[in-house]
Design a protein around this motif. Structure first.
Motif, PDB file in Angstrom:
ATOM      1  N   TYR A 207      81.524  14.619  68.311  1.00 23.30           N
ATOM      2  CA  TYR A 207      82.466  15.605  68.519  1.00 23.30           C
ATOM      3  C   TYR A 207      81.741  16.894  68.241  1.00 23.30           C
ATOM      4  N   GLY A 208      81.110  16.962  67.254  1.00 26.96           N
ATOM      5  CA  GLY A 208      80.273  17.876  67.245  1.00 26.96           C
ATOM      6  C   GLY A 208      79.862  18.899  68.142  1.00 26.96           C
ATOM      7  N   ARG A 209      79.154  18.120  69.186  1.00 24.74           N
ATOM      8  CA  ARG A 209      78.549  18.449  69.971  1.00 24.74           C
ATOM      9  C   ARG A 209      80.098  18.698  71.237  1.00 24.74           C
ATOM     10  N   GLU A 210      80.349  17.248  71.331  1.00 33.00           N
ATOM     11  CA  GLU A 210      81.661  17.972  72.519  1.00 33.00           C
ATOM     12  C   GLU A 210      82.612  19.014  72.172  1.00 33.00           C
ATOM     13  N   CYS A 211      83.005  19.433  70.983  1.00 31.37           N
ATOM     14  CA  CYS A 211      83.690  21.256  70.215  1.00 31.37           C
ATOM     15  C   CYS A 211      82.468  22.017  71.354  1.00 31.37           C
ATOM     16  N   ASP A 212      81.137  21.867  71.027  1.00 28.41           N
ATOM     17  CA  ASP A 212      80.913  22.907  71.848  1.00 28.41           C
ATOM     18  C   ASP A 212      80.952  22.767  73.524  1.00 28.41           C
ATOM     19  N   LYS A 213      80.681  21.960  74.152  1.00 32.94           N
ATOM     20  CA  LYS A 213      80.935  21.705  75.416  1.00 32.94           C
ATOM     21  C   LYS A 213      82.386  22.116  75.791  1.00 32.94           C
ATOM     22  N   LEU A 214      83.815  21.838  75.486  1.00 33.99           N
ATOM     23  CA  LEU A 214      85.124  21.960  75.067  1.00 33.99           C
ATOM     24  C   LEU A 214      85.399  24.061  75.233  1.00 33.99           C
ATOM     25  N   MET A 215      84.844  24.161  74.415  1.00 35.80           N
ATOM     26  CA  MET A 215      84.795  25.777  74.034  1.00 35.80           C
ATOM     27  C   MET A 215      84.149  26.622  74.724  1.00 35.80           C
ATOM     28  N   ASN A 216      82.934  26.147  76.036  1.00 39.22           N
ATOM     29  CA  ASN A 216      82.475  26.107  76.687  1.00 39.22           C
ATOM     30  C   ASN A 216      83.333  26.386  77.995  1.00 39.22           C
ATOM     31  N   LYS A 217      84.231  25.255  77.844  1.00 43.93           N
ATOM     32  CA  LYS A 217      84.898  24.847  78.812  1.00 43.93           C
ATOM     33  C   LYS A 217      86.470  25.744  78.830  1.00 43.93           C
ATOM     34  N   ILE A 218      86.378  26.376  77.992  1.00 38.22           N
ATOM     35  CA  ILE A 218      87.945  26.610  77.756  1.00 38.22           C
ATOM     36  C   ILE A 218      87.093  28.512  77.980  1.00 38.22           C
ATOM     37  N   LYS A 219      86.242  28.301  77.390  1.00 36.95           N
ATOM     38  CA  LYS A 219      86.391  30.050  77.902  1.00 36.95           C
ATOM     39  C   LYS A 219      86.331  30.580  79.205  1.00 36.95           C
ATOM     40  N   ALA A 220      85.013  29.035  79.967  1.00 33.27           N
ATOM     41  CA  ALA A 220      85.681  29.403  81.336  1.00 33.27           C
ATOM     42  C   ALA A 220      86.614  29.729  82.004  1.00 33.27           C
ATOM     43  N   VAL A 221      87.530  30.096  81.480  1.00 31.93           N
ATOM     44  CA  VAL A 221      89.380  29.745  82.070  1.00 31.93           C
ATOM     45  C   VAL A 221      90.251  30.762  81.228  1.00 31.93           C
ATOM     46  N   THR A 222      89.093  31.672  80.667  1.00 33.66           N
ATOM     47  CA  THR A 222      89.928  32.938  79.520  1.00 33.66           C
ATOM     48  C   THR A 222      89.718  34.009  80.157  1.00 33.66           C
ATOM     49  N   LYS A 223      90.656  34.878  79.977  1.00 36.12           N
ATOM     50  CA  LYS A 223      91.053  36.251  80.302  1.00 36.12           C
ATOM     51  C   LYS A 223      89.455  37.400  79.198  1.00 36.12           C
ATOM     52  N   GLY A 224      88.309  37.760  79.629  1.00 35.57           N
ATOM     53  CA  GLY A 224      87.359  38.200  78.893  1.00 35.57           C
ATOM     54  C   GLY A 224      86.120  37.833  79.099  1.00 35.57           C
ATOM     55  N   TYR A 225      86.260  36.166  79.776  1.00 41.54           N
ATOM     56  CA  TYR A 225      84.902  35.951  79.672  1.00 41.54           C
ATOM     57  C   TYR A 225      84.658  35.454  81.731  1.00 41.54           C
ATOM     58  N   MET A 226      82.716  35.059  81.609  1.00 41.83           N
ATOM     59  CA  MET A 226      83.273  34.958  82.684  1.00 41.83           C
ATOM     60  C   MET A 226      82.625  33.724  83.841  1.00 41.83           C
ATOM     61  N   ALA A 227      82.790  33.595  84.663  1.00 41.04           N
ATOM     62  CA  ALA A 227      83.657  32.441  85.659  1.00 41.04           C
ATOM     63  C   ALA A 227      81.609  31.680  85.809  1.00 41.04           C
ATOM     64  N   PRO A 228      82.020  30.126  84.985  1.00 35.63           N
ATOM     65  CA  PRO A 228      80.528  29.916  85.739  1.00 35.63           C
ATOM     66  C   PRO A 228      80.418  29.986  86.994  1.00 35.63           C
ATOM     67  N   ASP A 229      79.279  29.215  87.583  1.00 36.11           N
ATOM     68  CA  ASP A 229      79.167  29.344  88.688  1.00 36.11           C
ATOM     69  C   ASP A 229      78.876  28.055  88.843  1.00 36.11           C
ATOM     70  N   PHE A 230      79.243  28.055  90.438  1.00 37.99           N
ATOM     71  CA  PHE A 230      79.213  26.636  90.813  1.00 37.99           C
ATOM     72  C   PHE A 230      78.448  26.283  92.504  1.00 37.99           C
ATOM     73  N   THR A 231      78.468  24.639  92.846  1.00 45.95           N
ATOM     74  CA  THR A 231      78.103  24.792  94.557  1.00 45.95           C
ATOM     75  C   THR A 231      78.931  23.719  94.641  1.00 45.95           C
ATOM     76  N   LEU A 232      79.126  23.514  95.656  1.00 48.30           N
ATOM     77  CA  LEU A 232      80.055  22.385  96.051  1.00 48.30           C
ATOM     78  C   LEU A 232      80.797  22.620  97.773  1.00 48.30           C
ATOM     79  N   LYS A 233      80.754  21.631  98.390  1.00 48.72           N
ATOM     80  CA  LYS A 233      80.911  22.028  99.699  1.00 48.72           C
ATOM     81  C   LYS A 233      82.264  21.872 100.224  1.00 48.72           C
TER      82      LYS A 233
END
Length: 360
Positions: A207-233
């Motif tokens: 869960y220590g590692r999961e905290c880091d992953k989750l924070m990155n995902k939360i910042k990815a939907v938060t004003k002031g942060y960059m949206a992560p890149d992705f490629t989908l069809k």
């Protein structure tokens, strides 16, 4: 004869290795049922055993590599969480008719976590009573809001103090992760402070590692942060990469065909798209539909003239690995560099914001 002896030795070694892997024993006494079904397992890996108990008791044996949140549940999916340490022998008493663990002995981590619960539960109950009081006629809502604010501050203070005092315990990592996952009004700075407080085994735990992953995902939907890149069809198989839209204002729209509030936003998005697409505005709608046919039917029904992607959760490359979207609709407005400048613009708010950005 030698082959028989060799096979026997291999079997004995395998049995011994299996026995060594079982470092957790939980003995349960059921106080309200003589027999029935019980489900037990670890929350971190979602591995559960379904067992039938009789004579008011059962025994669960398993392996955990670190202190872990455990789940006891019934066949109706009612459950309760407790914590177990490696190499422990736990004795529990439980009421299975309502899944109420009334006693746990032999788990130091569970005892520690119960102290946090004991500190915070009265405050949670008080906050709930105040929220209910909002509905009463003639109530002074400003005063209630001030009291709720004070309760929130005290909850944060006691939680932070608990994490500081137990910074190396795996249960602290789980507590922080649960707080991040369930707080709809998460303060990013406070969350970063909590994660930074985790030390040693807590920091390196699951869960220590999961905290880091989750924070990155939360910042990815938060004003002031960059949206992560992705490629989908899209529906025709054509790949779309978010970073290729730099230079335009982009609305990322997470939705599904079964989501009523999502569909209610479509007329507003159509109006905004019609007014501002030629001025440098694009929409990328990312559906989380589990059924592709339902998604395709919705595309035909609503005729939305922008990019549409079906994002199958759990598959490699899914945006669910990058963005924290536990509920929909969820929209992110990106500037020309991919920076999130607004979130969840509902109704006419989207067109109003685009007017500020694109009308000369």
């Amino acid at each position: 004869m030698k082959k028989i002896i060799l096979i026997s030795c291999v079997l004995l070694m395998a049995a011994h290795a299996w026995a060594e892997k079982k470092n957790l024993k939980i003995t349960e006494k059921v106080s309200d049922l003589d027999s029935g079904i019980v489900v037990m397992g670890t929350l971190s890996d979602n591995k559960f055993d379904t067992m039938r108990f009789k004579n008011n008791s059962f025994v669960y044996e398993g392996f955990i590599s670190e202190t872990s949140p455990m789940v006891i549940a019934d066949d109706k999916k009612r459950y309760q969480i407790f914590f177990a340490d490696p190499n422990s022998k736990i004795e529990m008493e439980v009421q299975m008719q309502n899944i109420n663990v009334t006693s746990i002995k032999g788990s130091a981590s569970n005892d520690t976590m119960r102290r946090l619960t004991g500190l915070q539960e009265p405050m949670h109950q008080a906050a709930q009573q105040i929220k209910q009081a909002y509905q009463r006629p003639g109530i002074n809502q400003d005063s209630l809001s001030q009291i709720l604010g004070l309760i929130s501050q005290e909850l944060q203070r006691t939680f932070k103090q608990f994490i500081r005092e137990h910074a190396e315990m795996e249960i602290s990592a789980f507590a922080v992760y649960s707080s991040l996952a369930n707080d709809r009004n998460l303060n990013i700075a406070f969350a970063d402070t909590l994660i930074d407080m985790l030390k040693g085994k807590a920091r390196s735990s699951f869960y220590g590692r999961e905290c880091d992953k989750l924070m990155n995902k939360i910042k990815a939907v938060t004003k002031g942060y960059m949206a992560p890149d992705f490629t989908l069809k899209d529906s025709s198989g054509k790949p779309y990469t978010l970073s290729k839209y730099k230079g335009k204002y982009v609305l990322l729209d997470f939705w599904a065909s079964w989501c009523g509030p999502c569909k209610a936003e479509i007329p507003h998005m159509k109006k905004a798209y019609s007014a501002y697409h030629d001025k440098g505005f694009e929409i990328i709608s990312i559906s989380i539909d589990a059924k592709e046919d339902a998604w395709r039917t919705a595309l035909k029904q609503f005729q939305m003239p922008w990019v549409h992607i079906l994002d199958v959760r759990g598959e490699k490359g899914s945006t669910s690995d990058l963005y924290h979207t536990p509920s929909i609709p969820k929209t992110l407005l990106l500037d020309k560099t991919g920076l999130i400048i607004d979130t969840d613009l509902r109704g006419p708010m989207l067109e109003q914001r685009l007017s500020q950005l694109l009308d000369n």
